[in-house]
Motif scaffolding. Structure first.
Motif, PDB file in Angstrom:
ATOM      1  N   ILE A 188       0.834  -1.129  -0.107  1.00 24.01           N
ATOM      2  CA  ILE A 188      -0.025  -0.052  -0.161  1.00 24.01           C
ATOM      3  C   ILE A 188       0.909   1.433  -0.203  1.00 24.01           C
ATOM      4  N   VAL A 189       0.497   2.368  -0.944  1.00 26.13           N
ATOM      5  CA  VAL A 189       1.306   3.553  -0.852  1.00 26.13           C
ATOM      6  C   VAL A 189       0.640   4.399   0.060  1.00 26.13           C
ATOM      7  N   LEU A 190       1.506   4.356   1.313  1.00 24.98           N
ATOM      8  CA  LEU A 190       1.236   5.480   2.115  1.00 24.98           C
ATOM      9  C   LEU A 190       1.196   6.763   2.209  1.00 24.98           C
ATOM     10  N   ALA A 191       2.170   7.235   1.261  1.00 19.58           N
ATOM     11  CA  ALA A 191       2.268   8.529   1.107  1.00 19.58           C
ATOM     12  C   ALA A 191       3.309   8.800   0.006  1.00 19.58           C
ATOM     13  N   VAL A 192       2.869   9.994  -0.928  1.00 24.27           N
ATOM     14  CA  VAL A 192       3.819  10.378  -1.949  1.00 24.27           C
ATOM     15  C   VAL A 192       4.046  11.971  -1.702  1.00 24.27           C
ATOM     16  N   GLU A 193       5.172  12.145  -2.161  1.00 30.75           N
ATOM     17  CA  GLU A 193       5.913  13.409  -1.784  1.00 30.75           C
ATOM     18  C   GLU A 193       5.587  14.723  -2.660  1.00 30.75           C
ATOM     19  N   ALA A 194       5.308  15.433  -2.341  1.00 34.10           N
ATOM     20  CA  ALA A 194       5.400  16.638  -3.246  1.00 34.10           C
ATOM     21  C   ALA A 194       6.155  17.882  -2.797  1.00 34.10           C
ATOM     22  N   VAL A 195       5.661  19.144  -2.675  1.00 31.54           N
ATOM     23  CA  VAL A 195       6.723  20.089  -2.256  1.00 31.54           C
ATOM     24  C   VAL A 195       7.028  20.115  -0.541  1.00 31.54           C
ATOM     25  N   GLU A 196       6.159  19.342   0.077  1.00 35.89           N
ATOM     26  CA  GLU A 196       6.280  19.120   1.488  1.00 35.89           C
ATOM     27  C   GLU A 196       7.724  18.679   1.883  1.00 35.89           C
ATOM     28  N   ARG A 204       4.005  12.254   8.564  1.00 39.05           N
ATOM     29  CA  ARG A 204       2.871  11.686   8.530  1.00 39.05           C
ATOM     30  C   ARG A 204       2.626  10.505   8.372  1.00 39.05           C
ATOM     31  N   LEU A 208      -0.165   7.006   9.763  1.00 41.85           N
ATOM     32  CA  LEU A 208      -1.011   6.225   8.588  1.00 41.85           C
ATOM     33  C   LEU A 208      -0.577   4.745   8.436  1.00 41.85           C
ATOM     34  N   ARG A 210      -0.116   0.919   9.045  1.00 44.04           N
ATOM     35  CA  ARG A 210      -0.920  -0.316   9.338  1.00 44.04           C
ATOM     36  C   ARG A 210      -0.164  -1.048  10.294  1.00 44.04           C
TER      37      ARG A 210
END
Lengths: 283, 283
Positions: A188-196, A204, A208, A210
């Motif tokens: 499962i993709v928990l998070a993907v990175e943008a400008v943060e 985060r 998130l 499991r």
């Protein structure tokens, strides 16, 4: 001019370090001075750690003051320029252009602000002024991530599948010039990175995640990225934050990312039970 | 059996609502009962709002208790099943399988847990038990987002470019089965959505936003997504959170997303100065 073991840099030339955040600019300055080179630091208000310029010749500036910066580099007799440390996308106020910058922005177009096109254009602009732009890995070869494990832990088959999924996602995001990182747990993709940025993404993931085996952080270079600017970077902080978020490992692109302080990273990874793996680029 | 204006649902059949979070399941129950249909609610511990089952025949259950749930639906004389409301990826404890669920998981494989393949497999399993699985938009046709503006504000040329960029990014993420949403400001992708959900993504945009014109939220259906499960959804809360994050508009896929309480959304968008736009799918 003295001969040098580094064919892609001229060790006799004064080096300007355009310093982003974090400790990388100061490390580079110390290492280069240790090789007997002169340095000049360009620090950016609100981005560069003030410690970086301590005791070194420097200029504090805004990003928008390209004319002032380039004139000063000429005056200082700088020969080479390196971009060091992360720069979060500058705000429009910070970019408020002087005449030189305005001419530059008019030529590249403000839409370029949304992507690496801007950084590539900045490199071209600096080179057209007669400076040589070098990469951090040209100055410190062992900074570039090598293939293979750092430390003694290694991924199991499940983690390897999570790494493969993370590479797929991070590479697709990179192709769209969005970000360089993703966190995957049990497929499962928990998070993907943008400008943060990677640190905020990791933070985060703590809430998130499991139950069960932890996730992995994957960072890869954007496919079209110039290796002289903004390579994915990891160091001690990345390992510590990944551990705090419950991850069990980190995979970064060998030859396409920077590993800052390998010994400290290995020690922390061993102590915290994480694997750190330099993965070969598939492209 | 009475004739019905909705060819894809049988208004004479008892409807089981498999209820996720939020107010959507209760809205569906009220609307369907208003049409004179009988309903039965399956509520999930820790996911369904307890208000949802108030005064209605229902069963509280774990996700993993598929055998118990399906037996009960047969006992209740249920004919049709609808999945309503968001379900954050269940934890492994919640999925702890009964015998029926274990057989199901063994067949689809636990790696399917990482993607919509799981939801598609659940739909097939329910259908193989003799139930008809219908979509929310089959029950309430005006729930499906229509093309065009909701409310009186509209995007300018810059916002339209941000929408186009957001669609490109969200669609690529959807093709990888990662998420359905992205936030773009002035060409820069501020945030992309993975398992944290749209609300959490919007909340972090408040601190990531740049000065100048605000960003836009874009939500699209995953390219391979079954319209009967987990369509992108927006309602009053989405508009309020988008406004709090400094956005100036929302674009959602017409025919591929649910707009809950259109009148309240239009009123809030007008009051808060946001545009809300149903965009045509390009595929």
């Amino acid at each position: 001019m003295r001969p040098t073991a580094e064919p892609r840099t001229d060790a006799g030339a004064k080096l300007a370090i355009l310093a982003g955040g974090g400790t990388l600019p100061a490390r580079i300055a110390a290492a280069v001075r240790g090789q007997g080179r002169e340095v000049f630091i360009v620090a950016f208000d609100g981005h560069t750690d003030p410690e970086t310029v301590s005791g070194l010749p420097h200029l504090w500036s805004r990003f928008g003051a390209a004319g002032t910066i380039l004139r000063r580099l000429h005056d200082e007799g700088v020969g080479e320029v390196v971009f060091a440390g992360p720069v979060r996308r500058p705000s429009f106020t910070e970019l408020m252009p002087d005449w030189r910058t305005a001419r530059f922005l008019a030529r590249v177009g403000t839409r370029a602000l949304g992507d690496d096109g801007l950084l590539r254009a900045v490199v071209r602009e600096v080179e057209e002024d007669g400076f040589r732009v070098v990469g951090l890995h040209d100055l410190l070869k062992d900074l570039l991530t090598a293939p293979g494990l750092v430390g003694r832990h290694s991924p199991d088959a499940d983690a390897e599948r999570d790494i493969a999924r993370g590479v797929e996602v991070a590479r697709a995001l990179g192709a769209l010039d969005v970000g360089q990182g993703a966190v995957v747990q049990q497929g499962i993709v928990l998070a993907v990175e943008a400008v943060e940025g990677t640190d905020a993404m990791l933070d985060r993931c703590g809430s998130l995640r499991r139950p069960g085996p932890g996730g992995v952080l994957v960072k890869v270079k954007k496919p079209k990225q110039d290796r002289r600017i903004d390579l994915p970077t990891m160091g001690l902080t990345t390992v510590e934050r990944a551990a705090a978020a419950g991850l069990r490992g980190i995979a970064i692109e060998a030859g396409g990312s920077l590993l800052v302080d390998r010994a400290a990273v290995a020690e922390a990874a061993d102590r915290l039970g994480l694997f750190v793996l330099g993965i070969e680029s598939s492209s």
